[in-house]
Design an enzyme around this catalytic site. Structure first.
Site, PDB file in Angstrom:
ATOM      1  N   ASP A 273       0.819  -1.212   0.000  1.00  0.00           N
ATOM      2  CA  ASP A 273       0.000   0.000   0.000  1.00  0.00           C
ATOM      3  C   ASP A 273       0.856   1.267   0.000  1.00  0.00           C
ATOM      4  OD1 ASP A 273      -1.959  -1.854   0.337  1.00  0.00           O
ATOM      5  OD2 ASP A 273      -2.861  -0.925   2.106  1.00  0.00           O
ATOM      6  N   ASP A 274       0.214   2.357  -0.352  1.00  0.00           N
ATOM      7  CA  ASP A 274       0.712   3.733  -0.150  1.00  0.00           C
ATOM      8  C   ASP A 274       1.764   4.212  -1.145  1.00  0.00           C
ATOM      9  OD1 ASP A 274      -0.939   3.494   1.996  1.00  0.00           O
ATOM     10  OD2 ASP A 274       0.505   4.116   3.518  1.00  0.00           O
ATOM     11  N   HIS A 324      -5.888   2.783  -3.915  1.00  0.00           N
ATOM     12  CA  HIS A 324      -5.895   3.023  -2.463  1.00  0.00           C
ATOM     13  C   HIS A 324      -6.465   4.428  -2.225  1.00  0.00           C
ATOM     14  CE1 HIS A 324      -4.866   2.023   1.574  1.00  0.00           C
ATOM     15  NE2 HIS A 324      -3.739   2.711   1.677  1.00  0.00           N
ATOM     16  N   HIS A 328      -5.659   9.167   0.493  1.00  0.00           N
ATOM     17  CA  HIS A 328      -5.552   8.438   1.755  1.00  0.00           C
ATOM     18  C   HIS A 328      -6.340   9.052   2.904  1.00  0.00           C
ATOM     19  CE1 HIS A 328      -3.743   5.744   4.745  1.00  0.00           C
ATOM     20  NE2 HIS A 328      -3.267   5.058   3.727  1.00  0.00           N
ATOM     21  N   HIS A 415       3.864  -2.162   3.086  1.00  0.00           N
ATOM     22  CA  HIS A 415       3.934  -0.847   2.451  1.00  0.00           C
ATOM     23  C   HIS A 415       5.260  -0.731   1.698  1.00  0.00           C
ATOM     24  CE1 HIS A 415       1.098  -0.470   5.784  1.00  0.00           C
ATOM     25  NE2 HIS A 415       0.494   0.443   5.055  1.00  0.00           N
TER      26      HIS A 415
HETATM   27 ZN    ZN Z   1      -2.535   3.099   3.393  1.00  0.00          ZN
END
Ligand code: ZN
Length: 463
Positions: A273-274, A324, A328, A415
């Site tokens: 993620d991210d 995602h 965020h 991540h």
């Molecule tokens: Zn995240």
């Protein structure tokens, strides 16, 4: 004996000098390759308390003064936010939230760094604050908005008339919603045109929500060519238009695996993620290619906008790209309009990068409710294994967690913005492959029939 020693000494010096020269050459060429990314690195903070989430990212440059300025700003925001949540620490149905994100654009000498500070402390919607910094990396100094333009007033008049024409053409519906906001928002004053992002072939003027349209219209970007604004820029910041700048990427040579090779194996889905983040994501991609492992990236739209080429590379190498969201935010704290903007803007950025809109979504912080999932119209992919890599940033610990919780059908959350997570993942993949696992992407799982993704449903593991 002495002659021998002298000869030996010379040989030694020659060898030593050659080693130094080779190391130096490797260093030079190694650096040259991803020079752009080396000029700054990403710092990320993820944290939560009893009643809040905190997600902060900021860049660090080769300039102490600028770094200090940015980190002071960030630390002040964090301190103020934590102070406010202390006062609000009564039981609450909300999770308070501080979210600091940035985007960077680059020309041959200038970085434009745009920060958005979102704060949610209850109430109808977020508080938003925009900040911009300009860093001239050739002169190695921060430069002010004023020093980019030949004359402040002439420039503001020009910017106002250029953008107003485009806004009237492209954002008609918003302007008619509230004409007063629009008239105020395009007046030729500096506050209205502070957020200008300079790219190689074009310039984006950012209008934060509520500047030229109602809050619900979200952030509005107006793209201008250098042909339009070179006359107001000082010489060293002038640019050239790219005649092909609006052409989407068209050539794809995507490498996927024959899924028949995967049948009968224990399957594990590792998700990241991210990202994308240049230094870490590229390293991860190299490692995955060497190991013939496929994974899933749940990317942020605002980071894809900065690094579309990294996401295209990941996609071409057969990994799955999921959304995602754009920036965020906790989706539960958004109204319907904001929610749609978060989802569609991310999908648009991903589509621009890979030629295809993503079909799966991972909600930030794993936070969602029925309403959120219904509005999104996409399957939600959660996880059942969380090594909390963002918290420990410890390769051994994350590696151990992955290995000890590996089980056919698990979905692991990591991540790709931390070096330690990338290292741990690659080490773990080596061990897992030895143990008979295949590391698979969400698309491969769908094809294998192990998971049947339906819109408006959440999945935590692979059936
Ligand atoms: Zn995240």
């Amino acid at each position: 004996m002495i002659r021998f020693l002298v000869e030996y000494k010379y040989k030694f010096i020659i060898i030593l000098v050659s080693i130094i020269i080779s190391v130096f050459l490797v260093w030079i060429f190694g650096h040259k390759k991803d020079d752009d990314f080396k000029k700054y690195r990403n710092e990320a903070i993820l944290d939560y308390g009893n009643n809040y989430y905190l997600k902060v990212e900021y860049p660090k440059f080769n300039n102490k003064k600028l770094n200090q300025k940015i980190s002071n700003m960030v630390n002040n925001e964090i301190d103020n936010f934590k102070e406010s949540t202390k006062r609000l620490s009564v039981a609450t149905e909300y999770d308070y939230e501080l979210n600091i994100q940035y985007t960077i654009t680059k020309t041959d000498r200038l970085y434009s760094i745009h920060f958005v500070v979102y704060k949610f402390l209850g109430g109808a919607h977020y508080e938003r604050k925009d900040l911009i910094y300009y860093y001239d990396f050739i002169d190695n100094k921060e430069v002010s908005w004023d020093s980019l333009f030949i004359d402040k007033n002439i420039s503001l008049n020009e910017l106002s008339s250029l953008t107003s024409t485009i806004l009237k053409r492209e954002y008609r519906e918003y302007i008619y919603l509230d004409k007063y906001i629009f008239e105020e928002g395009i007046k030729p004053i500096k506050n209205n045109f502070k957020y200008i992002m300079f790219s190689e072939d074009y310039v984006d003027i950012i209008f934060p929500p509520y500047q030229v349209g109602p809050w619900s219209s979200g952030e509005i970007l107006v793209k201008l060519g250098y042909g339009d604004i070179n006359n107001i820029l000082i010489d060293k910041y002038k640019g050239e238009d790219d005649p092909e700048r609006n052409n989407p990427i068209t050539s794809y040579k995507r490498k996927t695996r024959d899924i028949e090779e995967l049948r009968g194996k224990k399957l594990l889905a590792i998700t990241f993620d991210d990202g994308p983040a240049p230094s870490t994501t590229l390293k991860l991609l190299d490692g995955l290619r060497e190991r013939d492992a496929k994974v899933t990236f749940f990317v942020l739209g605002n980071r894809v906008r900065q690094f579309p080429e990294i996401i295209k590379k990941a996609y071409d190498e057969g990994h799955t790209i999921g959304s995602h969201t754009y920036s965020h935010k906790n989706l539960k704290n958004l109204n319907d309009n904001e929610l749609k903007i978060e989802i569609t803007r991310a999908n648009d950025e991903i589509e621009k990068a890979i030629g295809k809109s993503p079909t799966i979504l991972r909600p930030p912080y794993g936070e969602y409710n029925k309403h959120v999932i219904d509005i999104s119209g996409m399957p939600f992919i959660l996880w059942n294994i969380d090594p909390q890599d963002w918290k420990y940033k410890d390769t051994e610990r994350v590696y151990d967690h992955i290995i000890n919780s590996a089980k056919d059908g698990n979905i692991i959350l990591l991540h790709d913005i931390y070096d330690t997570s990338v290292e741990a993942a690659l080490m773990a993949i080596d061990t897992l492959i030895e143990q008979g696992y295949a590391i698979v992407s969400l698309e491969e799982l769908e094809k294998l029939g192990k998971i049947d993704l339906k819109n408006n449903q959440a999945y935590f593991r692979i059936k």
